[in-house]
Design an enzyme around this catalytic site. Structure first.
Site, mmCIF file in Angstrom:
data_model
loop_
_atom_site.group_PDB
_atom_site.id
_atom_site.type_symbol
_atom_site.label_atom_id
_atom_site.label_comp_id
_atom_site.label_asym_id
_atom_site.label_seq_id
_atom_site.Cartn_x
_atom_site.Cartn_y
_atom_site.Cartn_z
ATOM 1 N N ASP A 271 42.967 29.882 28.891
ATOM 2 C CA ASP A 271 42.457 29.896 27.809
ATOM 3 C C ASP A 271 42.865 31.174 27.140
ATOM 4 O OD1 ASP A 271 41.030 27.917 26.923
ATOM 5 O OD2 ASP A 271 38.863 28.651 26.821
ATOM 6 N N ASP A 330 36.972 31.073 39.869
ATOM 7 C CA ASP A 330 37.318 31.976 38.796
ATOM 8 C C ASP A 330 38.532 32.684 39.014
ATOM 9 O OD1 ASP A 330 35.155 31.279 37.196
ATOM 10 O OD2 ASP A 330 33.894 33.236 37.494
ATOM 11 N N ASP A 332 39.598 35.638 39.757
ATOM 12 C CA ASP A 332 39.929 36.479 40.630
ATOM 13 C C ASP A 332 39.495 35.984 42.062
ATOM 14 O OD1 ASP A 332 37.288 36.408 39.808
ATOM 15 O OD2 ASP A 332 36.692 38.498 40.599
ATOM 16 N N ASP A 424 26.580 28.246 33.850
ATOM 17 C CA ASP A 424 26.511 27.934 35.394
ATOM 18 C C ASP A 424 24.889 27.770 35.553
ATOM 19 O OD1 ASP A 424 25.980 30.510 34.581
ATOM 20 O OD2 ASP A 424 27.224 31.291 36.393
#
Length: 700
Positions: A271, A330, A332, A424
């Protein structure tokens, strides 16, 4: 470190005074050898060279080693004292520079809102009240508490208008203000006790799990033989947005997952609004695609709904219907190669299972004080909250990453929705209402980062505390009308949302940041001693149990949690009343720390990376090479100017509260309240440190 010459000189003088005096050392191990002493310790100081290595000198050498250790310990103690003294002298200068710096107007973009105005009002009241108390104390009008038999004196007994005003103030605070504060204080104490009991019950549940060694088990051991288990089709998604620092390591670790390539598809959901980052990520995806990895790059033209919109767009692809499970990481996060082999088997023979969540493990916990304190909170969250709720309730809040979903459970629950910033938790609650069960694997860990700057951590905590209250407003009717049992409804409403998401930030801010300092100026409204001392210390000790290596930080942790209650309370109010910042999403700034600590390993990794890039260049077409060369040239050109100077911010609410608490600490000296003074003093200093952005790394 203290100078070595001073200690050496003292030792020489002592040797001259003790001519011929033998040194007797009693040793429990008569066979002690010099080989048992680490060489680094013996060679650390050259002031005492050893010429005889025989066993006859063991006692003398051992004594020298002990003296060396004592010398180094004394040096460290002296260094610590000097550092503390320097900090005490430098703090006023730091405060002055931060408050009157020209950057202040540009760095602090917050507009004064209701909470800041309320804190300023309390601060103004405390300053005026402190002035009154000082004048009364000087003129011996001071009362620690309003006596019951106190009456307004006659006109001849009043020593001027100041004395009269002070006497009327005493009656006004006793008859009107004290009752209100005492009532609010009692309500917060009740909430404090209830929340402490809930935390105590969670800790007892965690202890019971460890005692009985309870953990999710797999009925069969898959992947032992070729025909024992059929590998299901798995979709792996990596949502990211402007993740320049971590995109490469994230994609590389996911591409190295041990799973048949014909049964695995990786979606990189980018994104990013920066074209340079888009090209870098696209190039990385192309590199792994040419290596035979089934990986695709997706970039949305219309970026709506933040992460939820990104995931929703990816799940709408036609080929997704061929896959049974989806794993989410995600940008990281760095899963181990065996991640899918440790999580997917739990779904076999368990058709009601919708989610398998793994635990987070952190690369940079020892980076600074802020990361250490975050590790305490997150260790308790995973070790206690997630594990206990997973074992006894089969429900917990999805952490948004490092988890595997059954795609049928996502579709049955309505899929990803863009209505909150905690997508979530939203999907987890809806899946729970539809009867799906969750499993938490405490033994399966995925590496990631915690924010290293306070600004990044503050924005993350604002989203994590405003989103649940916003979600609670939306899903409360669905919870009430759902077909789940009354006990599950009570757990969702009373414990999951109200007690742990609303009550905790409310009483923490109200009790310790407002009522406690105001009670110093309204002594008729008292807080019990156990509320200030015993219960907070016990709760902090319970919180730190899952991370015992952080025990030396228990006092900073207690002060830091109270200081963070301002941000959490503000976020909770924003989400509950649907204010403007309740739907604010800021991508958490990441440092891109590598999990490799050995320099040789990193060098080998960089060398293999360069070889792989060379191979990739050979396989690329001429147009791709030209485009890549232009991109590299542009990166080198922008590199010097793309590193903005790091600067601190000013947090007005925290600074105002620090002045309020320090003013209350000064007031407590007049009534000789020892524990109140120390608590208010240290808490005020912690607010000052946070308000001046002196904790954690600086933001670029």
């Amino acid at each position: 470190m203290a100078p070595r010459s001073g200690f050496s000189g003292w030792w020489a003088r002592e040797k001259q005074l003790q001519k011929g005096t033998p040194v007797v050392v009693t040793m429990e191990n008569p066979n002690y050898s010099v080989l048992e002493i680490p060489a680094a310790v013996v060679d650390e100081d050259e002031a005492f060279p050893s010429t005889d290595k025989g066993r006859g000198k063991n006692a003398k050498q051992f004594t020298w080693v002990l003296l060396l250790k004592a010398h180094h310990a004394a040096g460290r103690l002296a260094s610590a004292a000097a550092l503390l003294w320097a900090l005490l002298w430098a703090l006023p200068g730091v405060v002055g520079r931060r408050l009157f710096s020209r950057r202040r107007a540009a760095a602090s973009s917050e507009k004064p809102h209701l909470l800041l105005k309320l804190i300023r009002a309390f601060l103004f009241f405390s300053l005026v009240a402190l002035a009154f108390e000082l004048i009364a104390h000087w003129n011996r009008w001071h009362f620690q508490q309003l006596p019951e038999n106190l009456h307004l004196p006659e006109a001849t007994e009043i020593q001027g208008w100041m004395h009269s005003t002070y006497l009327y103030w005493l009656f006004f605070r006793a008859n009107y203000i004290a009752y209100t504060i005492q009532t609010l204080s009692n309500m917060c104490i009740v909430l404090f006790v209830i929340q402490s009991l809930d935390r105590l019950a969670l800790c007892f549940g965690c202890f019971w799990i460890r005692l009985k060694k309870i953990k999710p088990k797999i009925e069969e051991e898959p992947f032992k033989e070729d025909d024992s288990y059929k590998y299901p089709m798995v979709l792996v998604q990596i949502p990211m947005c402007n993740e320049r620092e971590v995109y490469e390591q994230s994609i590389s670790t996911v591409c190295e997952i041990d799973w048949p390539r014909d049964r695995l598809l990786i979606q990189v959901l980018d994104d990013s609004d920066d074209e340079t980052i888009q090209r870098l990520i696209s190039t990385e995806v192309s590199k792994w695609s040419q290596r035979g990895v089934n990986i695709v790059y997706r970039h949305r033209l219309v970026r709506t709904g933040y992460k939820a919109g990104n995931l929703k767009s990816a799940m709408s692809c036609e080929y997704v219907k061929d896959y049974e499970f989806v794993a989410i990481f995600d940008a990281d996060f760095q899963p181990n190669p065996d991640f899918l082999k440790l999580t997917i088997p739990h779904f076999k023979g368990n058709p009601e299972l919708g989610l398998v969540q793994a635990r987070w493990s952190f690369i940079n916990t020892n980076e600074n004080l802020l990361t250490r304190l975050q590790n305490i909170n997150l260790a308790f969250h995973f070790e206690v909250e997630q594990q206990v709720n997973g074992i006894f309730l089969n429900f917990f809040g999805f952490n948004g990453t490092a988890g595997v979903w059954r795609i049928k459970a996502l579709e049955d629950s309505g899929g990803w929705l863009e209505r909150t910033t905690v997508e979530d938790m939203d999907i987890a609650v809806r899946a729970h209402l539809h009867g799906w069960k969750f499993i938490f694997l405490n033994d399966v860990k995925v590496l990631c980062e915690v924010p290293e700057s306070f600004e990044a951590y503050r924005k993350q905590q604002h989203r994590w505390h405003s989103g649940p209250m916003h979600l609670f407003r939306i899903c409360l009717p669905d919870i009430i009308t759902s077909k789940i049992s009354i006990w599950k409804k009570a757990n969702l409403i009373l414990l999951f949302f109200l007690l742990r998401k609303l009550v905790l930030p409310f009483y923490s801010f109200t009790l310790f940041c407002v009522i406690l300092p105001l009670s110093m100026f309204i002594p008729e409204a008292e807080l019990p001693f156990w509320v200030i001392c015993y219960v907070p210390v016990i709760m902090s000790f319970l919180n730190i149990l899952p991370a015992l290596q952080s025990f030396p930080f228990i006092v900073p942790y207690l002060l830091f949690e109270n200081a963070m209650s301002v941000t959490k309370f503000n976020a909770m109010i924003s989400g509950l009343f649907k204010l403007g910042s309740s739907y604010e999403w800021v991508v958490t700034k990441k440092a891109g720390r590598s999990s490799e600590s050995d320099l040789l390993t990193v060098a080998d990794k960089e060398y293999s990376k360069s070889l792989s890039l060379l191979q990739f260049h050979k396989q690329s077409s001429e147009s791709e090479l030209i485009e890549l060369a232009k991109l590299s040239e542009r990166q080198q050109h922008l590199k010097p100017s793309s590193q903005p100077k790091k600067s601190n911010k000013i947090y007005k609410k925290e600074l105002a509260l620090s002045l309020l608490l320090l003013t209350a600490a000064a007031r407590s000296l007049l009534s000789a309240q020892g524990i109140h003074f120390y608590f208010l003093l240290f808490q005020g200093v912690s607010f000052l440190v946070i308000g001046l952005d002196l904790i954690g790394e600086q933001m670029s």
